[in-house]
Design an enzyme around this catalytic site. Structure first.
Site, PDB file in Angstrom:
ATOM      1  N   LYS A   1       6.813  -5.879  -7.523  1.00  0.00           N
ATOM      2  CA  LYS A   1       7.372  -7.142  -8.015  1.00  0.00           C
ATOM      3  C   LYS A   1       8.885  -7.023  -8.091  1.00  0.00           C
ATOM      4  O   LYS A   1       9.431  -5.925  -8.135  1.00  0.00           O
ATOM      5  CB  LYS A   1       6.813  -7.465  -9.395  1.00  0.00           C
ATOM      6  CG  LYS A   1       5.328  -7.742  -9.377  1.00  0.00           C
ATOM      7  CD  LYS A   1       4.825  -8.128 -10.741  1.00  0.00           C
ATOM      8  CE  LYS A   1       3.332  -8.426 -10.613  1.00  0.00           C
ATOM      9  NZ  LYS A   1       2.689  -8.614 -11.874  1.00  0.00           N
TER      10      LYS A   1
ATOM     11  N   HIS B   1      -0.998  -7.187   5.758  1.00  0.00           N
ATOM     12  CA  HIS B   1      -2.132  -7.700   6.525  1.00  0.00           C
ATOM     13  C   HIS B   1      -2.883  -8.735   5.706  1.00  0.00           C
ATOM     14  O   HIS B   1      -2.913  -8.652   4.478  1.00  0.00           O
ATOM     15  CB  HIS B   1      -3.069  -6.558   6.918  1.00  0.00           C
ATOM     16  CG  HIS B   1      -2.412  -5.531   7.778  1.00  0.00           C
ATOM     17  ND1 HIS B   1      -2.282  -5.671   9.133  1.00  0.00           N
ATOM     18  CD2 HIS B   1      -1.809  -4.362   7.467  1.00  0.00           C
ATOM     19  CE1 HIS B   1      -1.645  -4.623   9.626  1.00  0.00           C
ATOM     20  NE2 HIS B   1      -1.336  -3.816   8.632  1.00  0.00           N
TER      21      HIS B   1
END
Length: 192
Positions: A164, A114
């Site tokens: 990551k 979001h």
């Protein structure tokens, strides 16, 4: 002009409440209900349901119910991919899983995210692709965040949160997941 579905798949801001996306999610929910409630075992009929739900998969896709996803058609699996129980794939963007990859119980793969801006977040969503290489093992209750690539031959420790990219042949653990060891470096030395 792009449809909301095209915007979603391209990683742009989109409106999830569009009719086309609602229809696609409804179809996926009907198939998931059949898989998770009516079948609940991997039967011939369950395999047909999986083929319709996840049409972009190689041979021997195996999913232990219950399983949850948003659309199904954005999940691309190689051969011999295994999902243990209670896995969740928010496939608002492409999820690519290489061959011979194992996902432990409760693994969660989130392409959906979001906007940070509160006003934009009221109406719009975004999604970024996730790639998991071949010959990986994703430990139970691991979470894979939007936009992440996990290389080939990786092991992600149980309960890890991958925020990551993880390079090939790595053992990564923790929250956030960090590489703690390189794997498969001396594979020719193994006495097989």
């Amino acid at each position: 002009m792009e449809t909301e579905k095209e915007k979603m798949i391209h990683g742009d801001l989109y409106l999830a409440g569009g009719e086309e996306l609602k229809k696609d999610r409804r179809k996926a929910k009907i198939l998931l209900h059949r898989l998770n409630v009516k079948e609940y075992r991997i039967t011939k009929n369950a395999r047909l349901i999986l083929a319709e739900l996840i049409p972009n998969s190689g041979k021997n896709l195996y999913i232990e119910p219950p399983f949850h996803c948003d659309y199904g058609y954005n999940i691309f699996c190689g051969e011999n991919v295994y999902f243990n129980v209670n896995c969740v794939v928010l496939d608002c963007n492409k999820v690519t899983i290489g061959s011979n990859t194992l996902l432990g119980p409760g693994v969660q793969i989130y392409t959906a995210t979001h906007p940070l801006d509160a006003v934009t977040r009221r109406t719009h969503e975004m999604a970024f692709p996730i790639t998991i290489g071949s010959d990986c093992w994703i430990g139970g209750n691991a979470i894979i965040c939007p936009g992440v690539t996990i290389g080939n031959g990786c092991v992600i420790g149980a309960g890890s949160v991958v925020t990551k990219d993880i390079p090939d042949n790595s053992l990564a653990v923790g929250n956030p997941a960090k590489v703690i060891k390189k794997l498969n470096q001396n594979i020719q030395e193994l006495d097989l």
